[in-house]
Scaffold this motif. Structure first.
Motif, short mmCIF file in Angstrom:
data_model
loop_
_atom_site.label_atom_id
_atom_site.label_comp_id
_atom_site.label_asym_id
_atom_site.label_seq_id
_atom_site.Cartn_x
_atom_site.Cartn_y
_atom_site.Cartn_z
N ALA A 136 0.84 -1.20 0.00
CA ALA A 136 0.00 0.00 0.00
C ALA A 136 0.87 1.25 0.00
N ILE A 137 1.97 1.24 0.73
CA ILE A 137 2.87 2.38 0.76
C ILE A 137 3.58 2.54 -0.58
N TYR A 138 3.99 1.43 -1.17
CA TYR A 138 4.61 1.43 -2.49
C TYR A 138 3.67 2.07 -3.52
N VAL A 139 2.42 1.63 -3.52
CA VAL A 139 1.43 2.16 -4.46
C VAL A 139 1.16 3.64 -4.19
N GLU A 140 1.18 4.02 -2.93
CA GLU A 140 0.99 5.43 -2.58
C GLU A 140 2.07 6.30 -3.23
N GLY A 141 3.31 5.84 -3.16
CA GLY A 141 4.41 6.59 -3.77
C GLY A 141 4.30 6.69 -5.27
N LEU A 142 4.08 5.55 -5.92
CA LEU A 142 3.94 5.56 -7.38
C LEU A 142 2.73 6.39 -7.79
N GLY A 143 1.63 6.23 -7.07
CA GLY A 143 0.39 6.93 -7.41
C GLY A 143 0.51 8.44 -7.27
N ALA A 144 1.29 8.90 -6.31
CA ALA A 144 1.48 10.34 -6.14
C ALA A 144 2.16 10.95 -7.36
N VAL A 145 3.15 10.25 -7.89
CA VAL A 145 3.85 10.75 -9.09
C VAL A 145 2.96 10.56 -10.32
N ALA A 146 2.28 9.43 -10.41
CA ALA A 146 1.38 9.19 -11.55
C ALA A 146 0.30 10.26 -11.63
N ALA A 147 -0.09 10.80 -10.49
CA ALA A 147 -1.15 11.83 -10.46
C ALA A 147 -0.71 13.10 -11.17
N TRP A 148 0.58 13.27 -11.38
CA TRP A 148 1.07 14.46 -12.09
C TRP A 148 0.86 14.35 -13.60
N ALA A 149 0.59 13.16 -14.10
CA ALA A 149 0.46 12.94 -15.55
C ALA A 149 -0.59 13.89 -16.13
N GLY A 150 -0.25 14.44 -17.27
CA GLY A 150 -1.16 15.34 -17.95
C GLY A 150 -0.99 16.79 -17.54
N ASP A 151 -0.54 17.04 -16.32
CA ASP A 151 -0.35 18.40 -15.83
C ASP A 151 0.78 18.42 -14.80
#
Length: 183
Positions: A62-77
């Motif tokens: 869950a922590i691993y996904v949290e880290g990747l997801g935070a950066v992935a959320a930048w996609a597009g902007d």
């Protein structure tokens, strides 16, 4: 492209919500009880530390996904480099702190339980959402073109789980292990 950020954030929250549930659908805690108390856990809510290898692997994942997801959320902007760096620096240190706490639980496990943890975590990581992973990698490449050091920092999220496996951390990042008091 704020809408794409919101969608990725919602997808990440859904994955984290599922990862925090045990086989009966009950919510678990990725943080040990003392960390939950520091985070201001709800009044009267008991935050239990993961007890089984599977629970521990799910908490680390869950922590691993949290880290990747935070950066992935930048996609597009993508935010400006310095804003992204400040955000990721703070987030990564928080993730590391939480993973080290889980690593201390792992250290108290038998060799068989550690092997079970390793197998479960490996299985979970291999099933990571490919769209989120792709968005994370796109952001890594985007920032790497501007600042290779920051691109490497983003890449380091991909191996963040080593902070919960002290033997790996000591082998792969001995300075980090020393910084964190892991002997």
């Amino acid at each position: 492209m704020a809408a794409s950020r919101i969608l990725v954030a919602l997808a990440t929250a859904a994955v984290l919500g599922l990862a925090g549930c045990d086989d009966d659908g009950d919510q678990g805690s990725a943080a040990p009880p003392e960390a939950a108390a520091e985070q201001g856990g709800g009044a009267g809510v008991s935050e239990a530390a993961p007890e089984t290898p599977d629970e521990l692997a799910e908490a680390v994942y869950a922590i691993y996904v949290e880290g990747l997801g935070a950066v992935a959320a930048w996609a597009g902007d993508p935010p400006p480099l310095e804003e992204a760096r400040a955000e990721l620096t703070a987030l990564k240190e928080d993730l590391i702190t939480r993973l080290v706490a889980l690593g201390r639980i792992r250290e108290g496990m038998s060799e068989a339980d550690r092997a079970s943890f390793n197998a479960k975590l490996s299985s979970l990581i291999s099933s990571v959402d490919r769209d989120m992973y792709s968005a994370w990698n796109d952001m890594r490449l985007h920032y790497n073109a501007e600042d290779a050091e920051f691109g490497q920092m983003i890449y380091s999220l991909n191996v963040l789980t080593q902070y919960a496996s002290f033997e790996l951390l000591k082998e792969q990042e001995p300075e980090e292990a020393a910084r964190l008091g892991i002997e």
